[in-house]
Scaffold this motif. Structure first.
Motif, mmCIF file in Angstrom:
data_model
loop_
_atom_site.group_PDB
_atom_site.id
_atom_site.type_symbol
_atom_site.label_atom_id
_atom_site.label_comp_id
_atom_site.label_asym_id
_atom_site.label_seq_id
_atom_site.Cartn_x
_atom_site.Cartn_y
_atom_site.Cartn_z
ATOM 1 N N GLU A 56 25.999 62.295 29.892
ATOM 2 C CA GLU A 56 26.945 62.594 31.448
ATOM 3 C C GLU A 56 28.440 61.798 30.735
ATOM 4 O O GLU A 56 29.456 61.877 30.862
ATOM 5 C CB GLU A 56 26.503 61.625 32.181
ATOM 6 N N LEU A 57 28.640 60.313 30.500
ATOM 7 C CA LEU A 57 29.748 60.015 30.546
ATOM 8 C C LEU A 57 30.622 60.422 29.148
ATOM 9 O O LEU A 57 32.290 60.527 30.111
ATOM 10 C CB LEU A 57 29.813 58.041 30.194
ATOM 11 N N ASN A 58 29.966 60.856 28.461
ATOM 12 C CA ASN A 58 31.108 61.512 26.949
ATOM 13 C C ASN A 58 31.596 63.081 27.740
ATOM 14 O O ASN A 58 32.993 63.351 27.289
ATOM 15 C CB ASN A 58 30.076 61.386 25.798
ATOM 16 N N ARG A 59 31.030 63.298 28.328
ATOM 17 C CA ARG A 59 31.302 65.005 28.661
ATOM 18 C C ARG A 59 32.205 64.961 29.509
ATOM 19 O O ARG A 59 33.422 65.423 29.431
ATOM 20 C CB ARG A 59 30.009 65.286 29.429
ATOM 21 N N GLU A 60 32.177 63.197 30.652
ATOM 22 C CA GLU A 60 33.497 63.506 31.459
ATOM 23 C C GLU A 60 34.528 63.501 30.700
ATOM 24 O O GLU A 60 35.633 63.435 31.112
ATOM 25 C CB GLU A 60 32.696 62.312 32.865
ATOM 26 N N GLU A 82 39.886 62.423 43.790
ATOM 27 C CA GLU A 82 38.165 63.155 44.357
ATOM 28 C C GLU A 82 37.293 62.509 44.742
ATOM 29 O O GLU A 82 36.580 62.493 45.973
ATOM 30 C CB GLU A 82 38.974 64.683 44.663
ATOM 31 N N ARG A 83 36.375 63.037 43.729
ATOM 32 C CA ARG A 83 35.685 62.014 43.079
ATOM 33 C C ARG A 83 35.235 60.937 44.311
ATOM 34 O O ARG A 83 33.825 60.638 44.057
ATOM 35 C CB ARG A 83 34.567 62.174 42.172
ATOM 36 N N LYS A 84 35.811 59.949 44.411
ATOM 37 C CA LYS A 84 35.708 58.543 44.817
ATOM 38 C C LYS A 84 35.402 58.887 45.680
ATOM 39 O O LYS A 84 34.529 58.194 47.225
ATOM 40 C CB LYS A 84 36.777 57.744 44.039
ATOM 41 N N LEU A 85 36.406 59.354 46.579
ATOM 42 C CA LEU A 85 36.439 59.974 48.163
ATOM 43 C C LEU A 85 35.388 60.490 48.600
ATOM 44 O O LEU A 85 34.889 60.496 49.938
ATOM 45 C CB LEU A 85 37.795 60.166 48.429
ATOM 46 N N THR A 86 35.034 61.438 48.028
ATOM 47 C CA THR A 86 33.374 62.118 48.457
ATOM 48 C C THR A 86 32.083 61.900 48.436
ATOM 49 O O THR A 86 31.520 62.483 48.999
ATOM 50 C CB THR A 86 33.704 63.687 47.364
ATOM 51 N N PHE A 102 30.618 66.195 46.927
ATOM 52 C CA PHE A 102 30.653 65.959 45.022
ATOM 53 C C PHE A 102 29.681 66.597 44.364
ATOM 54 O O PHE A 102 30.592 66.573 43.062
ATOM 55 C CB PHE A 102 30.014 64.346 45.989
ATOM 56 N N ASP A 103 29.157 67.223 45.060
ATOM 57 C CA ASP A 103 28.349 68.215 44.092
ATOM 58 C C ASP A 103 28.822 69.198 43.552
ATOM 59 O O ASP A 103 29.080 69.765 42.328
ATOM 60 C CB ASP A 103 27.279 67.992 44.163
ATOM 61 N N THR A 104 29.634 69.365 44.477
ATOM 62 C CA THR A 104 31.249 70.511 44.197
ATOM 63 C C THR A 104 31.900 70.211 43.184
ATOM 64 O O THR A 104 32.381 70.748 41.668
ATOM 65 C CB THR A 104 31.138 71.417 45.446
ATOM 66 N N LEU A 105 32.368 68.892 43.357
ATOM 67 C CA LEU A 105 33.452 68.170 42.407
ATOM 68 C C LEU A 105 32.785 67.972 41.061
ATOM 69 O O LEU A 105 33.829 68.580 40.036
ATOM 70 C CB LEU A 105 34.263 66.676 42.540
ATOM 71 N N THR A 106 31.674 67.987 40.688
ATOM 72 C CA THR A 106 31.509 67.214 39.358
ATOM 73 C C THR A 106 30.325 68.215 38.853
ATOM 74 O O THR A 106 30.361 68.195 38.199
ATOM 75 C CB THR A 106 30.086 66.289 39.734
ATOM 76 N N GLY A 107 30.688 69.773 39.999
ATOM 77 C CA GLY A 107 29.633 70.817 39.137
ATOM 78 C C GLY A 107 28.297 70.475 39.188
ATOM 79 O O GLY A 107 27.555 71.766 38.641
#
Length: 143
Positions: A56-60, A82-86, A102-107
């Motif tokens: 996951e870290l490598n993908r991000e 945006e991820r930090k705020l959500t 948060f789930d929407t922003l991370t996919g």
């Protein structure tokens, strides 16, 4: 940690993470770390274990670098903000937050985890004082 190419990878590999399992007297602490195994001391971990743990870290990292090259420096910074705020948006304490933004922003909004199918923990106790819990969460109880 050193970045190799576009992805942040630990050059030492999975063997660089060593957990101290000895107690104060230099003997293996069985109560905290379980029984000692000669197999784990002799055989190194499988090379794919490290890749699976850091997937996951490598993908991000690849996603952010692609955004940086295609849309500029602002795109990954905006997405991280945006991820930090959500991730901070929560419901009141007795209720579990769905974290849909948060789930929407991370996919992860299109994924169906096992807890959604079988049901998560139903540990809602409505006999709690919401004000006290919110004061602890916001660190107002230190006065």
């Amino acid at each position: 940690m050193e970045t190799i190419g576009a992805v942040g990878v630990d050059p030492k590999g999975p063997s660089s993470v060593v957990e101290k399992s000895t107690g104060a007297y230099g003997v293996h602490d069985t109560l905290r770390y379980g029984f000692a195994s000669a197999k784990t001391d002799i055989i190194p971990p499988h090379p794919l274990e490290h890749a699976q743990a850091t997937f996951e870290l490598n993908r991000e990292a690849v996603q952010f670098q692609t955004l940086r090259h295609t849309q500029g420096l602002h795109a990954p910074l905006k997405l991280q903000m945006e991820r930090k705020l959500t991730s901070k948006i929560q419901r009141l304490p007795p209720f579990e937050s769905s974290m849909i933004a948060f789930d929407t922003l991370t996919g992860n909004d299109s994924c169906l985890p096992l807890t959604d199918v079988l049901g998560g923990e139903c540990d809602i106790s409505l006999n709690v004082d919401t004000h006290v819990i919110m004061e602890r969460r916001l660190k107002f109880d230190k006065f």
